[in-house]
Design a protein around this motif. Structure first.
Motif, PDB file in Angstrom:
ATOM      1  N   THR A 116       1.103  -1.169  -0.027  1.00 22.47           N
ATOM      2  CA  THR A 116       0.249   0.293  -0.424  1.00 22.47           C
ATOM      3  C   THR A 116       0.632   1.004  -0.253  1.00 22.47           C
ATOM      4  O   THR A 116       1.541   1.010   1.190  1.00 22.47           O
ATOM      5  N   HIS A 117       0.955   2.072  -1.206  1.00 24.89           N
ATOM      6  CA  HIS A 117       1.571   3.271  -0.838  1.00 24.89           C
ATOM      7  C   HIS A 117       0.221   4.345  -0.532  1.00 24.89           C
ATOM      8  O   HIS A 117      -0.518   5.170  -1.393  1.00 24.89           O
ATOM      9  N   VAL A 118       1.028   5.262   0.447  1.00 26.98           N
ATOM     10  CA  VAL A 118      -0.215   7.087   0.630  1.00 26.98           C
ATOM     11  C   VAL A 118       0.808   7.981   0.049  1.00 26.98           C
ATOM     12  O   VAL A 118       2.398   7.802   0.210  1.00 26.98           O
ATOM     13  N   PHE A 119       0.237   8.476  -0.550  1.00 28.77           N
ATOM     14  CA  PHE A 119       0.872   9.626  -2.063  1.00 28.77           C
ATOM     15  C   PHE A 119       0.506  11.190  -1.438  1.00 28.77           C
ATOM     16  O   PHE A 119      -0.272  10.835  -0.525  1.00 28.77           O
ATOM     17  N   VAL A 120       2.428  11.653  -1.100  1.00 26.99           N
ATOM     18  CA  VAL A 120       2.040  12.818  -0.179  1.00 26.99           C
ATOM     19  C   VAL A 120       2.692  13.661  -1.331  1.00 26.99           C
ATOM     20  O   VAL A 120       3.397  13.297  -2.089  1.00 26.99           O
ATOM     21  N   ASN A 121       2.874  14.973  -0.373  1.00 26.98           N
ATOM     22  CA  ASN A 121       3.449  16.476  -0.744  1.00 26.98           C
ATOM     23  C   ASN A 121       4.871  16.005  -0.553  1.00 26.98           C
ATOM     24  O   ASN A 121       4.866  15.987   0.217  1.00 26.98           O
ATOM     25  N   ARG A 122       6.038  16.348  -1.626  1.00 29.16           N
ATOM     26  CA  ARG A 122       7.206  15.159  -1.495  1.00 29.16           C
ATOM     27  C   ARG A 122       8.392  16.913  -0.244  1.00 29.16           C
ATOM     28  O   ARG A 122       8.424  16.094   0.421  1.00 29.16           O
ATOM     29  N   HIS A 123       7.046  17.755  -0.357  1.00 26.05           N
ATOM     30  CA  HIS A 123       8.083  18.630   0.857  1.00 26.05           C
ATOM     31  C   HIS A 123       6.957  18.724   2.243  1.00 26.05           C
ATOM     32  O   HIS A 123       7.535  19.187   2.939  1.00 26.05           O
ATOM     33  N   THR A 124       5.756  18.000   2.006  1.00 27.69           N
ATOM     34  CA  THR A 124       5.032  19.031   3.807  1.00 27.69           C
ATOM     35  C   THR A 124       5.271  17.598   4.302  1.00 27.69           C
ATOM     36  O   THR A 124       4.426  17.657   5.462  1.00 27.69           O
ATOM     37  N   GLU A 125       5.223  16.519   3.227  1.00 27.62           N
ATOM     38  CA  GLU A 125       5.062  15.282   3.200  1.00 27.62           C
ATOM     39  C   GLU A 125       3.487  14.652   4.009  1.00 27.62           C
ATOM     40  O   GLU A 125       2.860  13.977   4.822  1.00 27.62           O
ATOM     41  N   GLN A 126       2.325  15.729   3.418  1.00 28.24           N
ATOM     42  CA  GLN A 126       0.739  15.513   3.607  1.00 28.24           C
ATOM     43  C   GLN A 126       0.128  15.003   2.711  1.00 28.24           C
ATOM     44  O   GLN A 126       0.740  14.968   1.910  1.00 28.24           O
ATOM     45  N   PRO A 127      -0.500  13.614   2.672  1.00 27.62           N
ATOM     46  CA  PRO A 127      -1.106  13.145   1.845  1.00 27.62           C
ATOM     47  C   PRO A 127      -1.833  14.284   1.305  1.00 27.62           C
ATOM     48  O   PRO A 127      -2.214  15.229   0.927  1.00 27.62           O
ATOM     49  N   THR A 128      -1.706  13.701   0.098  1.00 25.21           N
ATOM     50  CA  THR A 128      -2.084  14.036  -1.248  1.00 25.21           C
ATOM     51  C   THR A 128      -2.637  13.387  -2.305  1.00 25.21           C
ATOM     52  O   THR A 128      -2.561  12.038  -2.419  1.00 25.21           O
ATOM     53  N   LYS A 129      -4.558  13.855  -2.849  1.00 25.97           N
ATOM     54  CA  LYS A 129      -5.409  13.722  -3.639  1.00 25.97           C
ATOM     55  C   LYS A 129      -4.000  12.744  -5.099  1.00 25.97           C
ATOM     56  O   LYS A 129      -3.206  14.018  -5.449  1.00 25.97           O
ATOM     57  N   ILE A 130      -5.040  11.743  -5.266  1.00 25.81           N
ATOM     58  CA  ILE A 130      -4.514  11.080  -6.275  1.00 25.81           C
ATOM     59  C   ILE A 130      -4.819  11.830  -8.404  1.00 25.81           C
ATOM     60  O   ILE A 130      -6.747  11.747  -7.437  1.00 25.81           O
ATOM     61  N   SER A 131      -4.149  11.724  -8.125  1.00 22.59           N
ATOM     62  CA  SER A 131      -5.135  12.821  -9.670  1.00 22.59           C
ATOM     63  C   SER A 131      -4.370  12.551 -10.899  1.00 22.59           C
ATOM     64  O   SER A 131      -3.268  12.025 -10.984  1.00 22.59           O
ATOM     65  N   GLY A 132      -4.840  12.963 -12.290  1.00 26.13           N
ATOM     66  CA  GLY A 132      -3.967  12.869 -13.565  1.00 26.13           C
ATOM     67  C   GLY A 132      -3.295  11.830 -13.858  1.00 26.13           C
ATOM     68  O   GLY A 132      -3.923  10.788 -14.148  1.00 26.13           O
ATOM     69  N   GLN A 133      -2.713  11.485 -14.344  1.00 25.56           N
ATOM     70  CA  GLN A 133      -2.075  10.556 -14.914  1.00 25.56           C
ATOM     71  C   GLN A 133      -1.872   9.618 -14.106  1.00 25.56           C
ATOM     72  O   GLN A 133      -2.111   8.170 -15.110  1.00 25.56           O
ATOM     73  N   LEU A 134      -2.176   9.640 -13.030  1.00 27.21           N
ATOM     74  CA  LEU A 134      -1.237   8.862 -12.692  1.00 27.21           C
ATOM     75  C   LEU A 134      -2.712   7.775 -11.863  1.00 27.21           C
ATOM     76  O   LEU A 134      -2.498   6.661 -12.166  1.00 27.21           O
TER      77      LEU A 134
END
Length: 145
Positions: A116-134
């Motif tokens: 299980t991956h949780v996607f986060v903002n690289r700088h804030t390390e806060q979870p971020t919504k999966i969107s776009g091409q990904l």
């Protein structure tokens, strides 16, 4: 996937993985910890190739928060193996992958599991919504439950 072995037909995306001499342990088979490396390789190859993930500069990065592997049959160098990949579940910022390792031409997996991956903002390390091409790439290999 319960307690039964995974089948090749359970997966959507495949890539050949090269076993290495150093993958074998003293018992002459690939050590259990190496399977996680194989899982990580197929996952990241998919995310980079299909999802457009730029591991060096992307604003969004993925952290593994859970993983498991069930071992069914041994493999060893120089076996020709294939990593199998699918998406089991997509959340807002997380995704659960289904993964397996198959010997060439075999229907039953040698090992299977999930990460299980949780996607986060690289700088804030806060979870971020999966969107776009990904998101589109992940949806393309989502299995129906």
């Amino acid at each position: 996937m319960s307690n039964q072995a995974a089948l090749r037909s359970d997966y959507v995306y495949f890539e050949e993985i090269t076993t290495r001499w150093m993958d074998n342990d003293v018992y002459g088979h690939v050590n259990n910890v190496v399977y996680y490396s194989y899982f990580d390789t197929i996952t990241n190859n998919f995310l980079i190739k299909k999802g457009g993930l730029d591991i060096q500069d992307s604003e969004v990065i993925g952290y593994i928060v859970k993983s498991e592997c069930n071992y069914v049959a041994g493999i060893s160098y120089p076996d020709k193996i294939f990593g199998a990949f699918r998406v089991n579940r997509i959340g807002n910022s997380s995704v659960e992958y289904g993964l397996a390792i198959f010997k060439e031409e075999q229907v039953n997996a040698c090992a299977y599991g999930s990460m299980t991956h949780v996607f986060v903002n690289r700088h804030t390390e806060q979870p971020t919504k999966i969107s776009g091409q990904l998101l589109e790439a992940l949806q393309s290999v989502l299995i129906e439950s």
